[in-house]
Every structure is written in C-alpha cells, then in structure tokens.
Design a protein around this motif. Structure first.
Motif, PDB file in Angstrom:
ATOM      1  N   GLU A   1       0.826  -1.206   0.000  1.00  0.00           N
ATOM      2  CA  GLU A   1       0.000   0.000   0.000  1.00  0.00           C
ATOM      3  C   GLU A   1       0.865   1.264   0.000  1.00  0.00           C
TER       4      GLU A   1
ATOM      5  N   SER B   1      -2.277   3.166   5.157  1.00  0.00           N
ATOM      6  CA  SER B   1      -3.436   2.268   5.198  1.00  0.00           C
ATOM      7  C   SER B   1      -4.757   3.017   5.337  1.00  0.00           C
ATOM      8  N   SER B   2      -4.688   4.343   5.382  1.00  0.00           N
ATOM      9  CA  SER B   2      -5.924   5.131   5.378  1.00  0.00           C
ATOM     10  C   SER B   2      -6.575   5.015   4.002  1.00  0.00           C
TER      11      SER B   2
ATOM     12  N   LYS C   1      -8.720   3.645  -4.339  1.00  0.00           N
ATOM     13  CA  LYS C   1      -9.100   4.245  -3.056  1.00  0.00           C
ATOM     14  C   LYS C   1     -10.128   5.358  -3.233  1.00  0.00           C
TER      15      LYS C   1
ATOM     16  N   GLY D   1      -9.434   1.281   3.254  1.00  0.00           N
ATOM     17  CA  GLY D   1      -8.028   0.963   3.004  1.00  0.00           C
ATOM     18  C   GLY D   1      -7.910  -0.240   2.091  1.00  0.00           C
TER      19      GLY D   1
END
Lengths: 311, 139
Positions: A196, B8-9, A220, A280
């Motif tokens: 990520e 990770s947001s 996202k 996330g």
C-alpha cells in the motif's frame, strides 16, 4: 503496448486438472511499482513462472519488455531481475561466490551496487547460503537482483523473513533506486500494508483470475463504505455494489463505483445515510476476495458479471 | 519539510501530501518562494512511490499553490491565487456542508458552528505571526 513492461493476454495454466491461472490478462506499465496481490495459492507464482520462462502456458501469450515469452526468453532474462518465492540458491556457496557466479550473465551488472546493498541490508557475504536464516537468504537474493540493474524486477514475496528494519530499507531502495530511476517493479505479496505504501498500481488475483487491476489511488477514490438506516433498504448486489450487510433497518454497503449517486438514491427512497467513508487496501482486498468466494458457491452469471466489470 | 502519511488510510497518499503542504502554507510554516524537497527526496523519506509525490506536486501546481522552475526545483508560489473565486467556493462547499450536517446532528447552535470556524482561522493567523517572528529572528 510499447509503454507496458508486461503485457499478458488470457494466460491459462492447467496443472493436472487444476486451473492455476485462468484467462489472466495483466498490464504492468513501464516505470510503475505494481503490487500483484492474492491469497496463498491464488496463482501469483504460477503467473510469474510463466513470465520467466519456467513454465509454459497452456494457452494465451505474453510479452515482457516487448519480447515474447518462450520465443525470446533469453532477451527477457538478460533484462529482468527475478527473486523467486522459494529463495533457494546453491547452498554450499557464500554470497561472495554467488556474486562471482552470477555477474557474468548480466550485461549491466554493477559491483558497486553489490557493495552498496551489502551495506544497506547488512548482508552476510562470507557464510554458506544454506547456513543462513530465511531473512538473510532473502537479503542475498535481493542483492543479486539489485546488482543486475535491470529495467524490470520481478520480486516474488521479496520481504519474506525480513525484520521491520529490513522491510523499511527494502522500501527505501524501491522508492529511491528503482522507481526513482524509472525502473519497473512487480512485487507479488500478501503483505498488503507494505504494498500500500510503495505501489502505484495493483492487480488482485484470486483462483487464477484477475479481479481488479487499477491505479491504487483510483481504487481508493472509488471504493466507499456506505452506512444507512431506513425501512426496505435494497439488499441486492450489482456490478457497483460489492457487498451488503444488514441488521434490521441498518445496512452497510461496500460500493466500488458511483458511491455518491447510490447514496443519493438511498436518500431519495427516504433512508438516512449516516456515513460515506473511504476504505483501506486491506478492507478492499477482503471484500473483493470474499465476494469472489460467495460467487464461486453461488451462480455462474454473477461470476461472469463480477469478472467482466473488474477488467 | 517534514511530511507524514498513513498508507493504510482510505485517503489516497497524494491527497494526504496535498493537504499537508496546503496546511504548511496556510500556517506560514512554508513561505512564498520557499523551496520544497524534491520528488525523489520525499519519496525516499516516506518510502512511497515517486509517481505519487509527483502527482501531488502537479495538482498543487495546477492550483497555483506551487511553481516548478526549469531544472526541476519546486517552490511555493509567490501569489498563490490562480483559481477563480467560483472554483474556490465550489471546492470549499462540501466541507461547509459537512460542518453544517455534523453540527446540526450534534445539536450545536448555528452561531457555535460559525464560532468554531472563526477559532480555526484565528489559530492559523497566530501560527502565521509566530512563523513570521521566527523568520525575522533567523535573519
């Protein structure tokens, strides 16, 4: 196609009646860090082995850096650095000896890079490979891959056994020396938190099929968790609605596209939309893979819809 | 320039960077004409993809917040206006709506909601003055 480092079309690999790779199309843009994500046994390593010429596809084809797999495999191997999932090299040789053995194969090899990365990763250079811990074996494999200064790096679980400091150093090297120099990196992993941070593209594979391939930022921006309350809320899934969880008059939706429009529709039906929030990568991955599982046990039409909408 | 991100947001990393740079500028921590760290440096420091940093810088440049000179260095724009008034308002409206909705749900008076915005504006202004003093002392 020229701006793709890896271009695979409808790859299939069948191992004694098991479809390890199933109509998989993969598009890795040049200069990207591509996170190739999937559960254990999803087909990541099988796909990589086909690209590296270690396995022949049952059907389909691929080009790597513009060269066709199989027919032009030598050209691919000269330009591609590969760290295998197993991290197995000649056990009797030390890292120093492995360097001497390996460097002759690669036109761009750099001894300076060997010295630099041996320092960066604190790699033990003079002990037999077989006597090293998994983390130290991984470091030797990374060292040999980085010293090739290849245009493309294919790294299958490149952080296995590394401690947090090692993982952090690895990420700095990818950010600064690989992506920063315009090289392409395909990282296969299920360490979602690591991916990520560093990846700009991700592909999610499950049961040999690609469920999603897109820019991480776009993913996202698109996925939303919507919580709503009201009588008779819609319960059906669709191409946009990945999952529905309800408890009485409360409903949680995971929506992959047009979240605002769906929230507006709910409000029009008299529902109270209490929250629309981003997700996330971990949550998105779980939703996709779980959706795939429920589809597999459910009806075939839904699978086809889910797969075609994700490609 | 120190940036912090939470990978990770659900908020894309480039947006997190944009928001922090804007905050630094609004609070005076970054002044007009001041140079930002290079894309490569930020990427290496945060262990993130350089393309992500470049995207944040490009967006800020498009909005007139930053300027890149030939040769590659990026600076805080001298007159960070650029945008039309109507565009500025269009961007701010969702935040105002959020304030209005949350505030009403929490049963705050309209005046209390507006006072909150005033307090935040004053805090920024004070930060700005402090940075101005620090800047003068440094010279």
């Amino acid at each position: 196609m020229k701006d793709m480092a890896i271009w695979a079309e409808k790859l299939v690999k069948v191992y004694s009646q098991v479809k390890a790779v199933d109509q998989l199309s993969l598009h890795v843009p040049r200069g990207s860090v591509y996170g190739f994500l999937g559960r254990n046994g999803a087909g990541k390593t099988s796909t990589i082995r086909i690209l590296m010429g270690l396995a022949r596809p049952t059907a389909g084809g691929a080009t790597v850096l513009g060269f066709a797999i199989g027919r032009e495999q030598v050209a691919i191997l000269e330009r591609t650095a590969y760290v295998s999932e197993t991290k197995i090299l000649y056990g009797g040789l030390t890292a120093q000896e492995l360097v001497r053995f390996t460097r002759g194969f690669y036109p761009n090899w750099s001894n300076d890079a060997v010295a630099k990365y041996a320092r960066t990763f604190e790699t033990p250079m003079d002990r037999p490979f077989a006597k090293l811990s998994l983390g130290n074996r991984t470091k030797v494999c990374l060292l040999l891959a980085l010293a090739q200064r290849a245009d493309l790096l294919i790294l299958d679980e490149p952080t296995s056994g590394l401690d947090p400091v090692g993982v952090d150093e690895f990420q700095r090297v990818v950010a600064e020396d690989l992506a920063g120099e315009g090289r392409t990196v395909l990282i296969s992993s299920h360490q979602l938190a690591d991916i990520e941070r560093i990846a700009d593209w991700v592909g999610v594979i499950d049961h040999g099929r690609l469920l999603l391939e897109a820019r991480l930022d776009d993913i996202k921006s698109q996925f939303r968790l919507i919580t709503a309350a009201g009588a008779g809320l819609p319960q059906g899934k669709s191409a946009d609605i990945v999952s529905v969880n309800s408890d009485g008059d409360f409903c949680k939706y995971v929506v992959r596209n047009n979240a605002e429009a769906f929230a507006a529709e709910l409000r029009n039906q008299g529902a109270t939309v209490t929250d629309v929030s981003p997700l996330g990568l971990r949550e998105i991955f779980l939703e996709l893979v779980r959706k795939e599982e429920s589809c597999t046990s459910g009806n075939a039409g839904e699978i086809a819809a889910a797969v075609s909408s994700s490609i | 320039m120190l940036l912090h991100i939470n990978p990770s947001s659900g908020v894309p990393i480039y947006l997190q960077i944009e928001n922090q740079v804007k905050h630094y500028i609004a609070s005076g921590a970054l002044g007009p004409g001041e140079a930002l760290s290079s894309v490569r440096q930020v990427a290496a420091d945060l262990r993130i993809n350089p393309n992500t940093v470049a995207r944040a810088y490009q967006n800020l440049e498009r909005d007139g917040v930053l300027q890149t000179v030939p040769g590659g260095r990026t600076y805080v724009a001298e007159n960070p206006t650029g945008l039309l008034k109507s565009e500025k308002i269009r961007r701010l409206r969702p935040h105002a709506r959020q304030m209005a909705v949350e505030g009403t749900q929490l049963r705050l008076d309209p005046q209390e909601i507006i006072d909150l915005v005033w307090q935040e504006l004053n805090a920024l202004e004070e930060a700005h003055e402090r940075h101005g003093d620090l800047g003068r002392k440094a010279r």
